[in-house]
Design a protein around this motif. Sequence first.
Motif, short mmCIF file in Angstrom:
data_model
loop_
_atom_site.label_atom_id
_atom_site.label_comp_id
_atom_site.label_asym_id
_atom_site.label_seq_id
_atom_site.Cartn_x
_atom_site.Cartn_y
_atom_site.Cartn_z
N TYR A 23 19.66 26.87 9.35
CA TYR A 23 18.31 28.09 9.05
C TYR A 23 17.73 28.26 10.80
O TYR A 23 17.39 29.97 10.88
N GLN A 24 17.35 27.48 11.47
CA GLN A 24 16.57 28.09 13.14
C GLN A 24 17.79 28.75 13.79
O GLN A 24 17.79 29.88 14.26
N ALA A 25 19.13 29.30 13.39
CA ALA A 25 20.37 30.53 13.84
C ALA A 25 19.96 31.50 13.38
O ALA A 25 20.63 32.61 13.38
N GLY A 26 19.56 31.56 11.88
CA GLY A 26 18.83 32.88 11.25
C GLY A 26 20.39 32.93 9.89
O GLY A 26 19.88 33.58 9.16
N VAL A 27 20.15 31.59 9.31
CA VAL A 27 21.43 31.80 8.54
C VAL A 27 21.10 31.60 6.40
O VAL A 27 20.14 30.79 6.95
N THR A 28 21.45 32.49 6.30
CA THR A 28 20.82 32.90 4.87
C THR A 28 21.57 31.71 3.43
O THR A 28 22.86 31.45 4.26
N ALA A 29 21.23 31.12 2.78
CA ALA A 29 21.65 30.85 2.06
C ALA A 29 22.58 31.19 1.20
O ALA A 29 23.58 30.69 0.81
N ASN A 30 22.64 32.58 1.11
CA ASN A 30 23.69 33.19 0.13
C ASN A 30 24.67 33.89 1.72
O ASN A 30 25.61 33.99 1.17
N GLN A 31 24.73 33.67 2.38
CA GLN A 31 25.29 33.13 4.07
C GLN A 31 26.22 31.91 3.58
O GLN A 31 27.24 32.46 3.57
N VAL A 32 25.70 31.34 3.69
CA VAL A 32 26.90 29.50 3.61
C VAL A 32 27.05 30.11 1.88
O VAL A 32 28.33 29.49 2.33
N THR A 33 26.74 30.36 0.64
CA THR A 33 27.61 30.37 -0.47
C THR A 33 28.80 31.01 -0.51
O THR A 33 29.84 31.27 -0.93
N LEU A 34 28.23 32.86 -0.42
CA LEU A 34 29.32 33.16 0.73
C LEU A 34 30.65 33.34 1.31
O LEU A 34 31.65 33.72 0.75
N ALA A 76 30.11 20.27 0.77
CA ALA A 76 28.33 19.98 1.96
C ALA A 76 28.24 21.51 2.13
O ALA A 76 26.83 21.01 2.08
N LEU A 77 29.20 22.71 2.46
CA LEU A 77 28.83 24.34 2.22
C LEU A 77 27.87 24.40 1.29
O LEU A 77 26.45 24.68 0.77
N ASN A 78 28.01 23.85 -0.15
CA ASN A 78 27.68 24.07 -1.25
C ASN A 78 26.07 23.01 -0.80
O ASN A 78 25.26 23.63 -2.45
N ALA A 79 26.06 21.72 -0.66
CA ALA A 79 25.31 21.11 -0.78
C ALA A 79 24.10 21.97 0.07
O ALA A 79 22.86 22.49 -0.25
N ILE A 80 24.26 22.09 0.91
CA ILE A 80 24.08 23.21 2.44
C ILE A 80 22.92 24.68 1.51
O ILE A 80 21.75 24.81 1.54
N ASP A 81 23.82 25.27 1.11
CA ASP A 81 23.11 25.85 0.18
C ASP A 81 21.57 25.80 -0.37
O ASP A 81 20.57 26.82 -0.56
N GLY A 82 21.82 25.42 -1.53
CA GLY A 82 21.11 24.72 -2.10
C GLY A 82 19.80 24.20 -1.32
O GLY A 82 18.35 24.58 -2.39
N MET A 83 20.12 23.37 -0.50
CA MET A 83 18.95 22.91 0.20
C MET A 83 18.46 24.02 0.70
O MET A 83 16.45 23.76 1.38
#
Length: 216
Positions: A23-34, A76-83
């Motif tokens: 989040y601090q790096a500016g990454v969005t949840a949708n970007q993690v999902t993709l 882990a990524l699937n959990a992170i995007d939801g968080m």
Amino acid sequence: MASIYDLKPRFQQLLDWPTRKLYQAGVTANQVTLAAAVASLALGACVAFVLAGAAGSTRVTAIWLALPVFLFLRMALNAIDGMMARRYQMQSALGALLNEAGDVVSDAALYLPFALLPGVSGGWVVTLVLLAALSEMVGVLGQTIGGGRRYDGPLGKSDRAFLFGLIGLLLGLDVPYAAWFTPVMILANALLLVTIWNRGRHALRVACSPDAETLP
């Protein structure tokens, strides 16, 4: 019924630090999902490529050993995007669509190549992928009818990742698979049928309970 998904709260606690850093790096949840979906497609293509005989045995071993590592990373990524979506107010209709569709596409990309293993009944892998997609659809429909998003087991998304990660590890260690792979796939198909039944039954029970919200 018990599922690896039940461990998700504890798993999420371990992911607090990377979630904050992204989040601090500016990454969005949708970007993690993709990113998780694109990486799944890429790895699935690599598995299919090596199974088609276009690479040497060393590369085949490496790709199998990489699979369980990637499946853990994908969880882990699937959990992170939801968080990220919940914690930083990134929830959106697009995000929900990407999350559900991405999971089904990723499962198909990662698991269908197993049907190319020499000497196995690949049709059982195909039906497993189809039943997995149906189980996720029933899980989503639970929310539609007022029964909540269903994640019931015994073979949910996390359980499937564990199963195929373990199979990939065994294949990477050159464990002979001809005698057990097809029976395991048959059992997995049966467990997916139970999963679909459980999700539908529990969704209907919740939707029809006196405390359920009235559907529009």
